[in-house]
Design a protein around this motif. Structure first.
Motif, PDB file in Angstrom:
ATOM      1  N   LEU A 329       0.852  -1.190   0.000  1.00 20.99           N
ATOM      2  CA  LEU A 329       0.000   0.000   0.000  1.00 20.99           C
ATOM      3  C   LEU A 329       0.887   1.238   0.000  1.00 20.99           C
ATOM      4  CD1 LEU A 329      -2.653  -1.146   2.645  1.00 20.99           C
ATOM      5  CD2 LEU A 329      -2.826  -1.233   0.148  1.00 20.99           C
ATOM      6  N   PRO A 330       0.514   2.229  -0.776  1.00 20.59           N
ATOM      7  CA  PRO A 330       1.401   3.383  -0.941  1.00 20.59           C
ATOM      8  C   PRO A 330       1.542   4.187   0.351  1.00 20.59           C
ATOM      9  CG  PRO A 330      -0.717   3.818  -1.959  1.00 20.59           C
ATOM     10  CD  PRO A 330      -0.723   2.365  -1.574  1.00 20.59           C
ATOM     11  N   GLN A 331       2.776   4.545   0.644  1.00 20.87           N
ATOM     12  CA  GLN A 331       3.043   5.428   1.766  1.00 20.87           C
ATOM     13  C   GLN A 331       3.045   6.895   1.347  1.00 20.87           C
ATOM     14  OE1 GLN A 331       6.778   4.003   3.270  1.00 20.87           O
ATOM     15  NE2 GLN A 331       5.930   2.037   3.932  1.00 20.87           N
ATOM     16  N   THR A 332       3.310   7.123   0.083  1.00 16.65           N
ATOM     17  CA  THR A 332       3.323   8.501  -0.426  1.00 16.65           C
ATOM     18  C   THR A 332       2.674   8.547  -1.807  1.00 16.65           C
ATOM     19  OG1 THR A 332       5.478   8.248  -1.483  1.00 16.65           O
ATOM     20  CG2 THR A 332       5.461   9.051   0.793  1.00 16.65           C
ATOM     21  N   ALA A 333       2.091   9.682  -2.109  1.00 16.76           N
ATOM     22  CA  ALA A 333       1.624   9.996  -3.461  1.00 16.76           C
ATOM     23  C   ALA A 333       1.797  11.494  -3.648  1.00 16.76           C
ATOM     24  CB  ALA A 333       0.165   9.596  -3.651  1.00 16.76           C
ATOM     25  N   ARG A 334       2.423  11.864  -4.734  1.00 23.71           N
ATOM     26  CA  ARG A 334       2.731  13.280  -4.962  1.00 23.71           C
ATOM     27  C   ARG A 334       2.373  13.680  -6.387  1.00 23.71           C
ATOM     28  NH1 ARG A 334       7.590  11.467  -2.355  1.00 23.71           N
ATOM     29  NH2 ARG A 334       7.713  12.214  -0.194  1.00 23.71           N
ATOM     30  N   ALA A 335       1.999  14.933  -6.515  1.00 26.66           N
ATOM     31  CA  ALA A 335       1.747  15.514  -7.838  1.00 26.66           C
ATOM     32  C   ALA A 335       2.326  16.915  -7.880  1.00 26.66           C
ATOM     33  CB  ALA A 335       0.255  15.559  -8.150  1.00 26.66           C
ATOM     34  N   ASN A 336       2.850  17.267  -9.016  1.00 28.85           N
ATOM     35  CA  ASN A 336       3.230  18.662  -9.247  1.00 28.85           C
ATOM     36  C   ASN A 336       2.082  19.355  -9.959  1.00 28.85           C
ATOM     37  OD1 ASN A 336       5.749  20.635  -9.354  1.00 28.85           O
ATOM     38  ND2 ASN A 336       4.586  20.904 -11.237  1.00 28.85           N
ATOM     39  N   VAL A 337       1.666  20.466  -9.414  1.00 32.22           N
ATOM     40  CA  VAL A 337       0.622  21.283 -10.036  1.00 32.22           C
ATOM     41  C   VAL A 337       1.250  22.609 -10.427  1.00 32.22           C
ATOM     42  CG1 VAL A 337      -1.531  22.544  -9.646  1.00 32.22           C
ATOM     43  CG2 VAL A 337      -1.305  20.180  -8.860  1.00 32.22           C
ATOM     44  N   ASN A 338       1.266  22.854 -11.730  1.00 30.11           N
ATOM     45  CA  ASN A 338       1.860  24.084 -12.252  1.00 30.11           C
ATOM     46  C   ASN A 338       0.790  25.154 -12.402  1.00 30.11           C
ATOM     47  OD1 ASN A 338       2.649  25.509 -15.282  1.00 30.11           O
ATOM     48  ND2 ASN A 338       4.042  25.690 -13.552  1.00 30.11           N
ATOM     49  N   CYS A 339       1.016  26.297 -11.762  1.00 30.42           N
ATOM     50  CA  CYS A 339       0.075  27.410 -11.834  1.00 30.42           C
ATOM     51  C   CYS A 339       0.688  28.564 -12.605  1.00 30.42           C
ATOM     52  CB  CYS A 339      -0.312  27.877 -10.432  1.00 30.42           C
ATOM     53  SG  CYS A 339      -1.251  26.659  -9.486  1.00 30.42           S
ATOM     54  N   ARG A 340      -0.115  29.166 -13.450  1.00 26.65           N
ATOM     55  CA  ARG A 340       0.251  30.405 -14.135  1.00 26.65           C
ATOM     56  C   ARG A 340      -0.716  31.461 -13.597  1.00 26.65           C
ATOM     57  NH1 ARG A 340       4.392  29.358 -17.949  1.00 26.65           N
ATOM     58  NH2 ARG A 340       4.865  27.138 -17.689  1.00 26.65           N
ATOM     59  N   ILE A 341      -0.167  32.326 -12.745  1.00 23.70           N
ATOM     60  CA  ILE A 341      -0.985  33.205 -11.914  1.00 23.70           C
ATOM     61  C   ILE A 341      -1.165  34.564 -12.591  1.00 23.70           C
ATOM     62  CG2 ILE A 341      -1.128  34.325  -9.652  1.00 23.70           C
ATOM     63  CD1 ILE A 341       0.521  31.990  -8.545  1.00 23.70           C
ATOM     64  N   PHE A 342      -2.387  35.023 -12.611  1.00 22.46           N
ATOM     65  CA  PHE A 342      -2.732  36.287 -13.258  1.00 22.46           C
ATOM     66  C   PHE A 342      -1.945  37.428 -12.617  1.00 22.46           C
ATOM     67  CE2 PHE A 342      -5.373  39.684 -14.911  1.00 22.46           C
ATOM     68  CZ  PHE A 342      -5.817  39.176 -16.129  1.00 22.46           C
ATOM     69  N   PRO A 343      -1.403  38.349 -13.416  1.00 18.43           N
ATOM     70  CA  PRO A 343      -0.587  39.435 -12.871  1.00 18.43           C
ATOM     71  C   PRO A 343      -1.314  40.199 -11.760  1.00 18.43           C
ATOM     72  CG  PRO A 343      -0.419  39.407 -15.244  1.00 18.43           C
ATOM     73  CD  PRO A 343      -1.477  38.400 -14.894  1.00 18.43           C
ATOM     74  N   GLY A 344      -0.597  40.398 -10.659  1.00 20.73           N
ATOM     75  CA  GLY A 344      -1.144  41.126  -9.523  1.00 20.73           C
ATOM     76  C   GLY A 344      -1.765  40.248  -8.462  1.00 20.73           C
ATOM     77  N   GLU A 345      -2.054  38.977  -8.788  1.00 15.41           N
ATOM     78  CA  GLU A 345      -2.655  38.075  -7.816  1.00 15.41           C
ATOM     79  C   GLU A 345      -1.581  37.462  -6.930  1.00 15.41           C
ATOM     80  OE1 GLU A 345      -5.908  34.398  -7.659  1.00 15.41           O
ATOM     81  OE2 GLU A 345      -5.167  35.148  -9.586  1.00 15.41           O
ATOM     82  N   ASN A 346      -1.864  37.355  -5.641  1.00 15.25           N
ATOM     83  CA  ASN A 346      -0.905  36.851  -4.672  1.00 15.25           C
ATOM     84  C   ASN A 346      -0.819  35.323  -4.757  1.00 15.25           C
ATOM     85  OD1 ASN A 346       0.479  36.003  -2.329  1.00 15.25           O
ATOM     86  ND2 ASN A 346      -0.171  37.830  -1.220  1.00 15.25           N
ATOM     87  N   PRO A 347       0.373  34.757  -4.958  1.00 11.09           N
ATOM     88  CA  PRO A 347       0.503  33.299  -5.019  1.00 11.09           C
ATOM     89  C   PRO A 347      -0.005  32.583  -3.767  1.00 11.09           C
ATOM     90  CG  PRO A 347       2.471  34.336  -5.892  1.00 11.09           C
ATOM     91  CD  PRO A 347       1.640  35.437  -5.307  1.00 11.09           C
ATOM     92  N   GLU A 348       0.100  33.214  -2.604  1.00  8.54           N
ATOM     93  CA  GLU A 348      -0.402  32.578  -1.391  1.00  8.54           C
ATOM     94  C   GLU A 348      -1.925  32.448  -1.431  1.00  8.54           C
ATOM     95  OE1 GLU A 348      -1.158  30.795   2.142  1.00  8.54           O
ATOM     96  OE2 GLU A 348       0.691  30.834   0.959  1.00  8.54           O
ATOM     97  N   GLN A 349      -2.599  33.411  -2.041  1.00 10.17           N
ATOM     98  CA  GLN A 349      -4.049  33.308  -2.212  1.00 10.17           C
ATOM     99  C   GLN A 349      -4.398  32.142  -3.130  1.00 10.17           C
ATOM    100  OE1 GLN A 349      -4.961  37.265  -3.663  1.00 10.17           O
ATOM    101  NE2 GLN A 349      -5.502  38.005  -1.610  1.00 10.17           N
TER     102      GLN A 349
END
Length: 475
Positions: A329-349
């Motif tokens: 049974l898997p102990q880990t599962a990971r995915a990379n999610v690539n975001c292209r964030i609209f200018p002026g928007e805070n990445p933390e949001q």
């Protein structure tokens, strides 16, 4: 990196554009520009085995031979292979300096994949072939050629003109623009910056469709989605499974769209481009350019990936890994999610929105760290668009008209990323202006048999010369 040429996809899917502009006159070949272009293409500047310093040194030699004094040509960088070139034409000082940037590095290219040797400059059937002909040694050659021409003409602008050709835009650990800003800010500081790695001009055959000013670009941020579990023997399975948790999270992400956003830049883009298309698309472009944008028009345009990317932040799964053995049974599962964030928007949001959408405490979301050449962490920050100034737009309109007659000049937002992000974060407004036309539907940047049109290159050299003089001489 992606060089921002994704905007070429826009017109590639549009049929029946009722607009034709032919060049007003044939620009003759420029032997010096061709010679410089050839030299740059045949210097391998890939991250794996190439050497950016060799290219920087070669261009520095040309500038010094043309009359640039030693003190006005700097070759410097953090490693022997990753040095950058900076040169300056001194002006009268009436206005603040103007910076022109391009990157010398190129992405990898395998000889077996190409019809020609990617590191040999080949002219064939009206095209120049070679790695970097489109991204972006053509721009480097254009800049070096015109700085030499201006120096030989004893041109005295009303502001200093700065040329910076740099390393590691495409990848690697030593981004040249970042390094120069941290170590030699004084030699490249400017009122604003022109980046030839953006703002593509588009044509279809002999039809010139539009010129562009890339005034903003989306912010690249990767997030890691991770689910952890004690695991166990696969003969005794449970629904509490790291891979299941991650898969459910990605399904929720697939079904989610970020809210619509329209900026000054994208509003200008849709409004101006509406005149180049027909039917429902033209109506929808005008409708989303209104304040507020029409929701039904947004919904229709959002079914086209390129338009959707212009209307909002996007996040997409790009990589997956999970499990450690076929009978465990898997102990880990990971995915990379690539975001292209609209200018002026805070990445933390954006991260907080992803957490809310996924709504599973067993899936964590963390930004993938990015490190600068000195090892310091590069923070993910909001990057505002650069304001469209009358000085620049007037010079562009005038120069485009002089070269090609009446042709729309459209402000654009790149869905990809360039070094313009770094200069904008540093407080230097940056505008992508490629200076030459690229064929719609024939984007070969980063791909095999990369090429540009021979005549398009020569016209780009002349256009850049006229634009530089216009921006450097106050009327």
């Amino acid at each position: 990196m992606s060089r921002g040429k994704l905007c070429l996809l826009l017109t590639a899917i549009i049929a029946g554009i009722p607009f034709a502009v032919l060049a007003q006159q044939q620009v003759p070949p420029n032997p010096l520009a061709r010679e410089i272009f050839k030299q740059l293409i045949e210097i391998n500047t890939t991250d794996s085995v190439g050497n950016v310093t060799t290219a920087a040194d070669a261009m520095a030699v040309r500038l010094r031979v043309a009359g640039f004094p030693e003190k006005d040509v700097l070759v410097a960088g953090p490693t022997d292979r990753k040095k950058n070139l900076v040169a300056r034409i001194h002006g009268s000082g009436k206005r603040k300096p103007l910076l022109f940037i391009g990157h010398l590095d190129v992405v990898e290219a395998r000889r077996d994949d190409w019809t020609t040797d990617p590191f040999q400059f080949v002219e064939k059937d009206g095209y120049f072939y070679g790695r970097g002909t489109e991204d972006m040694k053509e721009g480097d050659a254009i800049l070096v050629t015109n700085f030499i021409r201006l120096k030989k003409e004893n041109f005295t602008p009303d502001r200093d003109l700065i040329l910076a050709l740099t390393a590691d835009e495409e990848g690697g650990d030593y981004n040249g623009v970042d390094w120069l800003l941290k170590n030699h800010r004084d030699v490249i500081d400017a009122e604003y910056c022109i980046n030839l790695d953006g703002g593509e001009f588009e044509k279809r055959g002999e039809q010139r469709l539009r010129a562009a000013i890339q005034a903003s670009e989306k912010v690249y941020v990767d997030f890691q989605l991770e689910s952890l579990n004690p695991g166990g023997h696969s003969s005794v399975p449970s629904s509490d499974n790291a891979i299941y948790h991650l898969a459910a999270a990605l399904n929720r992400l697939q079904s989610f769209s970020f809210p619509t956003q329209v900026s000054e830049i994208t509003r200008n883009y849709f409004a101006r481009t509406a005149d180049l298309v027909t039917g429902q698309t033209a109506s929808d472009f005008r409708a989303v350019a209104k304040q507020p944008p029409d929701a039904k028009a947004v919904a229709r345009l959002s079914t086209v990936p390129y338009y959707n990317a212009l209307l909002r932040t996007t996040c997409v799964a790009t990589m997956l890994s999970g499990g450690h053995a076929p009978n465990a049974l898997p102990q880990t599962a990971r995915a990379n999610v690539n975001c292209r964030i609209f200018p002026g928007e805070n990445p933390e949001q954006v991260r907080a929105t992803l957490q809310r959408v996924i709504a599973d405490p067993k899936v964590t979301i963390t930004p993938v760290p990015v490190h600068a050449a000195d090892g310091s962490l590069v923070p993910a920050v909001a990057v505002p668009p650069s304001p469209l100034t009358p000085e620049l737009t007037t010079a562009m309109d005038r120069t485009v008209s002089a070269m090609w007659g009446p042709l729309p000049v459209v402000a654009t937002m790149s869905t990809g990323a360039t070094d313009g992000k770094i200069t904008r974060i540093a407080g230097i407004p940056t505008y992508g202006i490629a200076c030459l036309f690229f064929e719609v539907g024939d984007n070969r940047a980063h791909g095999k048999d990369e090429r540009i049109g021979v005549q398009d290159f020569y016209e780009g050299v002349e256009f850049a010369y006229k634009l530089i003089r216009s921006l450097a001489t106050q009327s």
